[in-house]
Every structure is written in C-alpha cells, then in structure tokens.
Design an enzyme around this catalytic site. Structure first.
Site, PDB file in Angstrom:
ATOM      1  N   ASP A  14       0.831  -1.207   0.000  1.00 48.01           N
ATOM      2  CA  ASP A  14       0.000   0.000   0.000  1.00 48.01           C
ATOM      3  C   ASP A  14       0.868   1.261   0.000  1.00 48.01           C
ATOM      4  OD1 ASP A  14      -1.842   2.026   0.564  1.00 48.01           O
ATOM      5  OD2 ASP A  14      -3.011   0.782   1.907  1.00 48.01           O
ATOM      6  N   CYS A 243      -4.180   5.760  -1.219  1.00 51.79           N
ATOM      7  CA  CYS A 243      -4.803   5.074  -2.343  1.00 51.79           C
ATOM      8  C   CYS A 243      -4.662   5.926  -3.584  1.00 51.79           C
ATOM      9  CB  CYS A 243      -6.278   4.781  -2.077  1.00 51.79           C
ATOM     10  SG  CYS A 243      -7.111   4.069  -3.514  1.00 51.79           S
ATOM     11  N   ASN A 252      -2.186   6.025   5.518  1.00 51.15           N
ATOM     12  CA  ASN A 252      -2.404   4.807   6.288  1.00 51.15           C
ATOM     13  C   ASN A 252      -2.131   5.096   7.757  1.00 51.15           C
ATOM     14  OD1 ASN A 252      -3.005   2.589   4.399  1.00 51.15           O
ATOM     15  ND2 ASN A 252      -1.047   3.146   3.501  1.00 51.15           N
TER      16      ASN A 252
HETATM   17 ZN    ZN Z   1      -4.340   1.945   2.810  1.00 53.10          ZN
END
Ligand code: ZN
Length: 316
Positions: A14, A243, A252
């Site tokens: 991510d 994202c 995050n």
């Molecule tokens: Zn994430």
C-alpha cells in the site's frame, strides 16, 4: 505467547504503490526482514498487478519467495483478478486478498469492473485455489474497499456493504475485510458497520479492517474496531502511502503509533517497538523525498511504560 492483535504491515504494498519513487528489491527485502525480526507476524509484501501501471510492484514474486523463508511470517499479497491470483499461488503466498469496492463507481474507475464481474472473479479464484492440495491452499480474503464512503459516490449505504459481504463469501472468499479507503469513517460508524456485518455473516467472517488516518481518526477508529472484536489491523510503517485511485485519500495508520497504542493497553502484538522504530532508517535513507509520519518515533514511549503495560495486561 499468542498475540492478542495481529498488526498487518501493508507498507511494502500500500505504501510503495502510491509513491512515485521505485524502491529496489534488496532494500525491500531488508525492510521485510527487519520488520519480521521486530516481531511483525503478517506483511503484505506486494501485489500482482499490471506492472506497466504499477512498476513499483514488478518484483512481488521475488519478495514472496524471500518472505516465505522467514519462519512464522504470514506472507500476504493483493491481487485484482484471477490472473494476479494465479501468479500469487505460483509464487507461494500464504494469504491472498482481492479488493472489491462497495462503491461501484470506484470499482469501475479502479479496475473497470462491476460488482457482478468482481464476484465472478472471486468465484474463479476460489476454483483455482481448490485445485491445490489442502495444505498448499492460501487463505483467501476479499477486502471491501470504500466500505465507509467514497470520494466519487459519497455516502455508501450499509446495506450495499452487507449484501456485498454475503455475495463475496458465497462466491468463495473465506473472509471479508472492511477498508476505509478514503478516510471517511468515524468511530460510531466503525462500530455500527462492523456489528451489522457480523450480524449478517458471522463474527468469524470479518476479523480485520484497513483504516486510514486521512482526517485524523485512524487510531480512534482502530480502537472502535477492537471494541467490536476485530483482531487484525492494517497499518504502514511511517504511515507510508494511501490510495492512488481515490483522489485526496492519503494516510495509512502509522504502524509505530498503532503498536504503541495496543501495547500500552496491555494487548500483546509480539512486536518490539524500539526494533520497529529502528526499521524507519531503511526508509529514511532509501526514500529521502518521502515524508515519514508518526508520533512515537519523535516522542518515544513514556517513562514507566512497562509498568503501564503491566497494569492493563492484568486488567485484560
Ligand atoms: Zn491503505
């Protein structure tokens, strides 16, 4: 000692997929090795996607092979479709996650697929996994993205999330996760939606959430999720990433701060916080242009921390 909460590190996937700079394979390996040595038991090492679109993920197979050799480490990967899942199976990943967006607009934008097409994809992946001997089958999870709202559609109804959860499980996912892809969630919504999905599909079919700190509620939302019985929390070292397909959605949860909160409450994560914080130096030198987030690396743990932890461990 068994851990109370699994902190699933998603930074190598991510985090890296949302930044422009490429990190070389050897540095990624050092990062994964160091975090596992700090006690992290699950790491999402990469994704099997179209490498022309995401060149940061082109070495995922080599990372899976590396991470598999680390004893006790669950090696997770993200896949967008059957093709990715087949590559993940071939590489030997122990956990495969497919993101399915509750917002159909987001799904069409992100992977150009409707809900019905994604559910078919889940069914096809299940069929591919079922061809393996039981001992070699990876754990298969469907992560419901934009489960708390979408930057394109706005509010996403709870009934959409519940229905999608049922359909994904029926199609062959072993479990669903809920992702606050866009950072829209608040603690009341977290509790309400987890409880509702638990009531719909059963508590054992939703044990993990992926939360963002876009609006500063990441840890508060994590606490609310724990209160509803969630036992796996995703986070990213130094808060790397967000994202790339949801404009404005960044941030995050910071792994270091999450581990601090959990351990302070007397919950065992198995992670040594000093060793974890030390892993940041790998990112500092390899990604000098990237901002690294987190409070604990700056403030350090408070004096008498082990006594604080012991007090709450007894209370648990
Ligand atoms: Zn994430």
């Amino acid at each position: 000692m068994a851990v109370d909460v699994i902190v699933s590190e998603v930074g190598p996937r991510d985090g890296l997929q949302s930044i422009d700079q490429l990190l070389d394979l050897e540095t990624k390996k050092r990062w994964i090795t160091a975090e596992a040595a700090a006690g992290v038991t699950e790491i999402e090492v990469g994704s099997f996607v179209n490498y022309r679109l995401l060149p940061q993920m082109s070495d995922t197979a080599a990372l899976v092979e590396h991470a598999r050799q680390i004893e006790g480490l669950a090696v997770a990967v993200l896949v967008p479709n059957l093709r990715g899942a087949s590559a993940a199976i071939e590489a030997g990943a122990s956990k495969i996650s497919i993101p399915v967006s509750a917002s159909e607009t987001h799904s069409l934008n992100n992977v150009r697929r409707t809900h019905a097409q994604m559910i078919d994809e889940v069914r096809n992946i299940r069929a591919a996994i079922n061809q393996l001997p039981a001992a070699e089958q990876p754990y298969f999870e469907a992560g419901i993205a934009t489960a708390f709202g979408c930057t394109l559609e706005g509010h996403v109804s709870l009934s959409t999330v519940q229905r999608l959860a049922e359909q994904l499980l029926e199609a062959g996912a072993e479990e669903v996760g809920l992702s606050d892809t866009t950072g829209f969630a608040n603690p009341a919504m977290i509790k309400n939606r987890i409880r509702a999905v638990h009531n719909t599909v059963g508590r054992d079919k939703l044990t993990g959430v992926h939360l963002h700190n876009t609006r500063g509620l990441g840890l508060t939302n994590a606490f609310a999720a724990l209160d509803e019985g969630i036992t796996t929390l995703d986070s990213s070292l130094a808060g790397l990433g967000g994202c790339p397909f949801a404009p404005g959605a960044s941030g995050n949860i910071v792994t270091e701060d999450l581990v601090f909160m959990l351990e302070s409450m007397g919950l065992n994560t198995g992670i040594d916080i000093d060793a974890l914080v030390a892993v940041r130096s790998i990112l500092e030198s390899a990604l000098p242009a990237e901002p690294l987030y987190g409070f604990i690396p700056d403030a350090s743990v408070p004096l008498g921390w082990s006594d604080i932890r012991a007090e709450h461990a007894v209370a648990n």
